[in-house]
Motif scaffolding. Structure first.
Motif, mmCIF file in Angstrom:
data_model
loop_
_atom_site.group_PDB
_atom_site.id
_atom_site.type_symbol
_atom_site.label_atom_id
_atom_site.label_comp_id
_atom_site.label_asym_id
_atom_site.label_seq_id
_atom_site.Cartn_x
_atom_site.Cartn_y
_atom_site.Cartn_z
ATOM 1 N N THR A 133 0.785 -1.225 -0.160
ATOM 2 C CA THR A 133 0.022 -0.014 0.094
ATOM 3 C C THR A 133 1.049 1.170 0.016
ATOM 4 O OG1 THR A 133 -1.717 -1.029 1.344
ATOM 5 C CG2 THR A 133 -1.870 1.342 1.036
ATOM 6 N N LEU A 134 1.941 1.168 0.948
ATOM 7 C CA LEU A 134 2.725 2.504 1.165
ATOM 8 C C LEU A 134 3.383 2.661 -0.450
ATOM 9 C CD1 LEU A 134 4.132 2.068 4.434
ATOM 10 C CD2 LEU A 134 2.375 3.886 3.618
ATOM 11 N N TYR A 135 4.024 1.262 -0.960
ATOM 12 C CA TYR A 135 4.652 1.519 -2.270
ATOM 13 C C TYR A 135 3.809 2.082 -3.416
ATOM 14 C CZ TYR A 135 7.884 0.246 -6.017
ATOM 15 O OH TYR A 135 8.730 0.201 -7.117
ATOM 16 N N TYR A 136 2.649 1.377 -3.668
ATOM 17 C CA TYR A 136 1.845 1.715 -4.963
ATOM 18 C C TYR A 136 1.016 2.924 -4.585
ATOM 19 C CZ TYR A 136 3.920 -2.452 -6.889
ATOM 20 O OH TYR A 136 4.813 -3.253 -7.772
ATOM 21 N N ARG A 137 0.340 2.973 -3.499
ATOM 22 C CA ARG A 137 -0.789 3.875 -3.244
ATOM 23 C C ARG A 137 -0.163 5.332 -2.905
ATOM 24 N NH1 ARG A 137 -5.797 3.524 0.871
ATOM 25 N NH2 ARG A 137 -7.010 5.222 -0.337
ATOM 26 N N GLU A 138 0.802 5.084 -2.320
ATOM 27 C CA GLU A 138 1.587 6.242 -1.479
ATOM 28 C C GLU A 138 2.541 6.824 -2.294
ATOM 29 O OE1 GLU A 138 -0.301 7.861 0.865
ATOM 30 O OE2 GLU A 138 -1.387 6.611 0.980
ATOM 31 N N GLY A 139 3.252 5.866 -3.309
ATOM 32 C CA GLY A 139 4.239 6.272 -4.070
ATOM 33 C C GLY A 139 5.580 6.352 -3.320
ATOM 34 N N MET A 140 5.883 5.671 -2.469
ATOM 35 C CA MET A 140 6.942 5.734 -1.440
ATOM 36 C C MET A 140 7.992 4.819 -1.985
ATOM 37 S SD MET A 140 5.180 6.101 2.293
ATOM 38 C CE MET A 140 6.708 6.453 3.259
ATOM 39 N N VAL A 141 9.335 5.106 -1.863
ATOM 40 C CA VAL A 141 10.227 4.230 -2.107
ATOM 41 C C VAL A 141 10.688 3.602 -0.730
ATOM 42 C CG1 VAL A 141 10.697 5.415 -4.217
ATOM 43 C CG2 VAL A 141 12.148 5.975 -1.825
ATOM 44 N N ALA A 142 11.531 2.475 -1.230
ATOM 45 C CA ALA A 142 12.028 1.307 -0.120
ATOM 46 C C ALA A 142 12.507 2.318 1.127
ATOM 47 C CB ALA A 142 12.936 0.452 -0.766
ATOM 48 N N GLY A 143 13.409 3.136 1.021
ATOM 49 C CA GLY A 143 14.065 3.974 1.947
ATOM 50 C C GLY A 143 12.851 4.749 2.780
ATOM 51 N N GLU A 144 11.858 5.113 2.169
ATOM 52 C CA GLU A 144 10.773 6.063 2.973
ATOM 53 C C GLU A 144 10.154 5.124 3.764
ATOM 54 O OE1 GLU A 144 9.874 9.806 -0.116
ATOM 55 O OE2 GLU A 144 9.108 7.730 -0.469
ATOM 56 N N ILE A 145 9.775 3.899 3.186
ATOM 57 C CA ILE A 145 8.860 2.913 3.789
ATOM 58 C C ILE A 145 9.683 2.582 5.081
ATOM 59 C CG2 ILE A 145 7.774 0.667 3.743
ATOM 60 C CD1 ILE A 145 7.469 1.378 0.590
ATOM 61 N N ALA A 146 10.952 2.459 4.598
ATOM 62 C CA ALA A 146 11.787 1.795 5.948
ATOM 63 C C ALA A 146 11.919 2.427 7.174
ATOM 64 C CB ALA A 146 13.045 1.302 5.402
ATOM 65 N N ARG A 147 12.046 3.745 7.090
ATOM 66 C CA ARG A 147 11.903 4.792 7.971
ATOM 67 C C ARG A 147 10.511 4.852 8.555
ATOM 68 N NH1 ARG A 147 15.337 7.278 4.190
ATOM 69 N NH2 ARG A 147 13.622 8.504 3.301
ATOM 70 N N SER A 148 9.574 4.844 7.700
ATOM 71 C CA SER A 148 8.090 5.035 8.253
ATOM 72 C C SER A 148 8.073 3.836 9.353
ATOM 73 C CB SER A 148 7.168 5.113 7.023
ATOM 74 O OG SER A 148 6.058 4.918 7.607
ATOM 75 N N LEU A 149 8.513 2.574 8.960
ATOM 76 C CA LEU A 149 8.091 1.286 9.481
ATOM 77 C C LEU A 149 9.014 1.146 10.645
ATOM 78 C CD1 LEU A 149 6.652 -0.812 6.730
ATOM 79 C CD2 LEU A 149 5.474 0.572 8.495
ATOM 80 N N GLY A 150 10.360 1.485 10.609
ATOM 81 C CA GLY A 150 11.342 1.437 11.458
ATOM 82 C C GLY A 150 12.017 -0.102 11.063
ATOM 83 N N ILE A 151 12.155 -0.365 9.910
ATOM 84 C CA ILE A 151 12.933 -1.474 9.391
ATOM 85 C C ILE A 151 13.834 -1.026 8.221
ATOM 86 C CG2 ILE A 151 11.301 -3.018 9.993
ATOM 87 C CD1 ILE A 151 10.052 -3.088 7.104
ATOM 88 N N SER A 152 14.723 -2.038 7.768
ATOM 89 C CA SER A 152 15.811 -1.840 6.818
ATOM 90 C C SER A 152 15.342 -1.655 5.636
ATOM 91 C CB SER A 152 16.833 -2.846 6.881
ATOM 92 O OG SER A 152 16.505 -4.007 6.410
ATOM 93 N N PRO A 153 15.649 -0.788 4.452
ATOM 94 C CA PRO A 153 15.359 -0.769 3.213
ATOM 95 C C PRO A 153 15.266 -2.344 2.518
ATOM 96 C CG PRO A 153 16.733 0.986 3.885
ATOM 97 C CD PRO A 153 16.833 0.243 4.847
ATOM 98 N N ARG A 154 16.348 -3.019 3.000
ATOM 99 C CA ARG A 154 16.392 -4.589 2.420
ATOM 100 C C ARG A 154 15.150 -5.215 3.046
ATOM 101 N NH1 ARG A 154 21.581 -8.360 3.042
ATOM 102 N NH2 ARG A 154 21.013 -10.047 1.836
ATOM 103 N N THR A 155 14.949 -5.020 3.864
ATOM 104 C CA THR A 155 13.777 -5.823 4.563
ATOM 105 C C THR A 155 12.459 -5.394 3.990
ATOM 106 O OG1 THR A 155 14.811 -6.110 6.819
ATOM 107 C CG2 THR A 155 12.408 -6.476 6.562
ATOM 108 N N VAL A 156 12.409 -4.080 3.471
ATOM 109 C CA VAL A 156 11.252 -3.608 2.756
ATOM 110 C C VAL A 156 11.257 -4.262 1.318
ATOM 111 C CG1 VAL A 156 10.280 -1.588 1.757
ATOM 112 C CG2 VAL A 156 10.978 -1.383 3.863
ATOM 113 N N ARG A 157 12.327 -4.251 0.558
ATOM 114 C CA ARG A 157 12.377 -4.888 -0.833
ATOM 115 C C ARG A 157 12.049 -6.423 -0.490
ATOM 116 N NH1 ARG A 157 16.268 -1.000 -0.885
ATOM 117 N NH2 ARG A 157 18.005 -2.538 -0.317
ATOM 118 N N SER A 158 12.319 -7.144 0.547
ATOM 119 C CA SER A 158 12.216 -8.384 0.502
ATOM 120 C C SER A 158 10.588 -8.722 0.925
ATOM 121 C CB SER A 158 13.015 -9.038 1.732
ATOM 122 O OG SER A 158 12.543 -10.502 2.218
#
Length: 192
Positions: A133-158
């Motif tokens: 939802t954050l990626y497609y609906r909000e247009g966020m990238v992995a780094g932004e999602i990672a900061r928002s959720l408190g996880i690493s960008p690598r985990t977001v991509r996984s």
């Protein structure tokens, strides 16, 4: 020629579309279902109804009945060819749409409050749904999602990869093919 067509021609002088679909709607559904089962195509009942409607439109719009020639093929063979080609066209359209939506690059971010965005229920975990939802609906990238959720960008991509994999499996789409020149990834072992 089928006895139904002979009767129609006797009564009306030509084949009537109304009578054709009243008399042969079950046959058309049966031909669609047999074809999708034989080819292992994943279509829901509502999609089968859509295919049926496209077949009816194709026959009516292109005036196929007037072009039917009983010397070239039997009525069932003629109808089967129309059903098969229409089902293939419908499925290819569906796959193109799904691949554009589920591609790794993703579609352009959805804009506006009225934009529709929904995920199938029960397919994704809560975390996967949140990342998608954050990626497609909000247009966020992995780094932004990672900061928002408190996880690493690598985990977001996984998580995104796993979610897209589940969505592809749910919708019956194949995984995207590797780009030209990229080696194919070896199959991963699934840990139980």
């Amino acid at each position: 020629m089928s006895s139904t067509l002979l009767e129609i021609r006797k009564r009306y002088g030509e084949i009537s579309y109304d009578v054709l679909f009243k008399e042969h709607s079950r046959l058309i559904y049966k031909l669609i279902i047999n074809f999708i089962r034989a080819k292992n195509i994943n279509l829901q009942n509502t999609e089968i109804d859509d295919v049926y409607q496209e077949i009816a439109l194709k026959i009516f719009k292109n005036d196929y009945i007037s072009r039917y020639d009983e010397e070239k093929s039997s009525f069932i063979t003629w109808l089967n060819i129309i059903c098969r080609t229409t089902t293939i066209d419908y499925y290819r359209k569906k796959l193109r749409w799904m691949e554009s939506v589920l591609s790794e690059d993703g579609p352009a971010p959805v804009q506006g409050p009225d934009a529709l965005f929904s995920l199938p229920a029960g397919v994704l975990t809560d975390r996967q749904a949140e990342v998608i939802t954050l990626y497609y609906r909000e247009g966020m990238v992995a780094g932004e999602i990672a900061r928002s959720l408190g996880i690493s960008p690598r985990t977001v991509r996984s998580i995104k990869f796993q979610a897209l994999d589940r969505l592809r499996a749910h919708y019956g789409a194949a995984a995207p093919l590797p780009e030209h020149g990229e080696p194919e990834e070896p199959a991963r072992r699934h840990v139980s």
